[in-house]
Design an enzyme around this catalytic site. Sequence first.
Site, mmCIF file in Angstrom:
data_model
loop_
_atom_site.group_PDB
_atom_site.id
_atom_site.type_symbol
_atom_site.label_atom_id
_atom_site.label_comp_id
_atom_site.label_asym_id
_atom_site.label_seq_id
_atom_site.Cartn_x
_atom_site.Cartn_y
_atom_site.Cartn_z
ATOM 1 N N CYS A 381 51.002 27.864 40.923
ATOM 2 C CA CYS A 381 52.012 28.245 39.937
ATOM 3 C C CYS A 381 53.351 27.566 40.242
ATOM 4 O O CYS A 381 53.461 26.368 40.055
ATOM 5 C CB CYS A 381 52.103 29.759 39.823
ATOM 6 S SG CYS A 381 52.710 30.256 38.201
ATOM 7 N N HIS A 508 46.648 31.245 38.647
ATOM 8 C CA HIS A 508 46.531 31.898 39.956
ATOM 9 C C HIS A 508 45.058 32.131 40.298
ATOM 10 O O HIS A 508 44.522 33.196 39.980
ATOM 11 C CB HIS A 508 47.243 33.256 39.939
ATOM 12 C CG HIS A 508 48.720 33.168 39.800
ATOM 13 N ND1 HIS A 508 49.568 33.242 40.882
ATOM 14 C CD2 HIS A 508 49.502 33.008 38.715
ATOM 15 C CE1 HIS A 508 50.820 33.138 40.460
ATOM 16 N NE2 HIS A 508 50.812 32.994 39.144
ATOM 17 N N GLU A 510 43.886 32.885 43.017
ATOM 18 C CA GLU A 510 43.767 33.942 44.032
ATOM 19 C C GLU A 510 43.456 35.318 43.439
ATOM 20 O O GLU A 510 42.960 36.192 44.127
ATOM 21 C CB GLU A 510 45.040 34.013 44.893
ATOM 22 C CG GLU A 510 46.284 34.583 44.234
ATOM 23 C CD GLU A 510 47.113 33.565 43.460
ATOM 24 O OE1 GLU A 510 46.564 32.520 43.054
ATOM 25 O OE2 GLU A 510 48.318 33.826 43.238
#
Length: 535
Positions: A381, A508, A510
Amino acid sequence: MTRYIFITGGVVSSLGKGIISASLGKLLQSRGYRITIQKFDPYINIDPGTLNPYEHGECYVTADGQETDLDLGHYERFTGIRTTRDNSVTTGRIYSSVIERERRGDYLGKTVQVVPHITDEIKRRIQLKATKEDLDFVITEIGGTIGDIESQPFLEAIRQLRWELGSSQALNIHLTYVPFIAAAGELKTKPTQTSVKQLQGLGIQPDVLVLRTEHVLGDDVRRKVAHFCNVDVEAVIQSQDLPSIYEVPVNMERQGLDAICLKKMGIEPGAEPDLGEWLGFLEKRKNASSVLTIGLVGKYGLQDAYKSITESLAHAGTFHDCKVKAVFINSEEIDRNNVHDRLEGMDGIVICPGFGQRGIEGKIISAEYARTNDIPAFGICLGMQMMVIEFARNVLGYHDADSVEMNPGTTHNVIDLMEGQKTVTMKGGTMRLGEYACSLVPGSRVWEAYGRVDSIMERHRHRYEFNNLFSREFEGKGMSLVGKNPESDLVEIVEIPSLRWYVGTQFHPEYSSTVLKPHPLFMDFIKACIEYGNS
Ligand code: GLN
């Protein structure tokens, strides 16, 4: 019939209610039950999207675009079950819907009050998921600690629901703390007794107690707690410190947390839960032979600020049989003179997400260091945006290249405000949030990493974006735009194919890595870091 399990906490915060909730969810799921886990937070913000990470750690994002507490990340990582906006509720959301209804005239003639209107709305939200999905168990974690003024309506709602549903359909687990007083050499149960009394005073008798402790509790301590708190001895479970949060489900299962919950709700527990794959993960983790050091370049120097990233690195590390040591490196302290000292010895670098000016020059310098020294680097990001700015400044030669977030007047606005954001004035919940499609360029590194699929879905949380006016120049000088949103053409992934591993994602990844399904990009990144470490 859907059954409800409430998880409250007492004595102090940070006892790991989220992990206990996730672990119980995991165990019930492993027994074949359909479950969901939700978090009710007593603060007034509508969602944590407007909170500084120093307040409550990372802001997690669900696939459907809700900004939530980081505990939802644990729920997803443990169970692999996606949460939605219904799984995250705050006092702010409760009040705002009640006030909206009041304005509409739904309560005409009535005084709108905390009891029954706010508590009714809390009860409705607790049961909302089960009206949309077939669920056997809804686990509801109540944020904060009992005794907080702002928790009261939630506890009153739980009390009412338990009464209405009955003990076979509703159950309370209370998590408390048993401190060890070193000078006296003793474990103290008084805080637990007091906390349970407080809960009883609110009309809630806990069915199960989970005692958080740094030392193993003897049976005498458990018996004492059971005796003072009107709880069966077998329902007093201890949760001692463990080397990894992923061992908690196993520890809970060994002590029969799931079985006791089932029994108390009138269900014969039957065979033990099937934790086969999970145990495989733990075994692999324990036996991991090598240690990989990954630098997290970011500005938030607290453990929870990049939770999903550190967990994703750990999942991918275990997959590749290595332990990942994630080292936080404060980007505010990085400059040209010390970047080498700060980043030397790292097997890979993650340039972290974030907002605002503070610490970004350090991120740009780190991106340059990784690029020019060919160290595996993953920009996420804001991290991706900094990779783009660094490339524009040092390779394309645009010395004032910047994001308009930091420098609205720059002539080389390689990161620009998204078109749809230009008219947005309100800050809360207005970013580009949640899952969007991304088409991958065949032959690219990320396309390989994802298993040669042409399109993926990933979660977002941003306002700014790569400026497509500069596409040709970037491509011409070696930074490839390898992932794009098929509708808007927004650039979602950049990479430098000539380097070992240099990838930036606007999204993202994650948020969607789980224990049993590590994220492909993290797996590929870790693989590159291992190869680099061995080179
Ligand atoms: N501040 C940047 C943006 O809004 C990046 C956000 C982030 O890293 N989550 O686009």
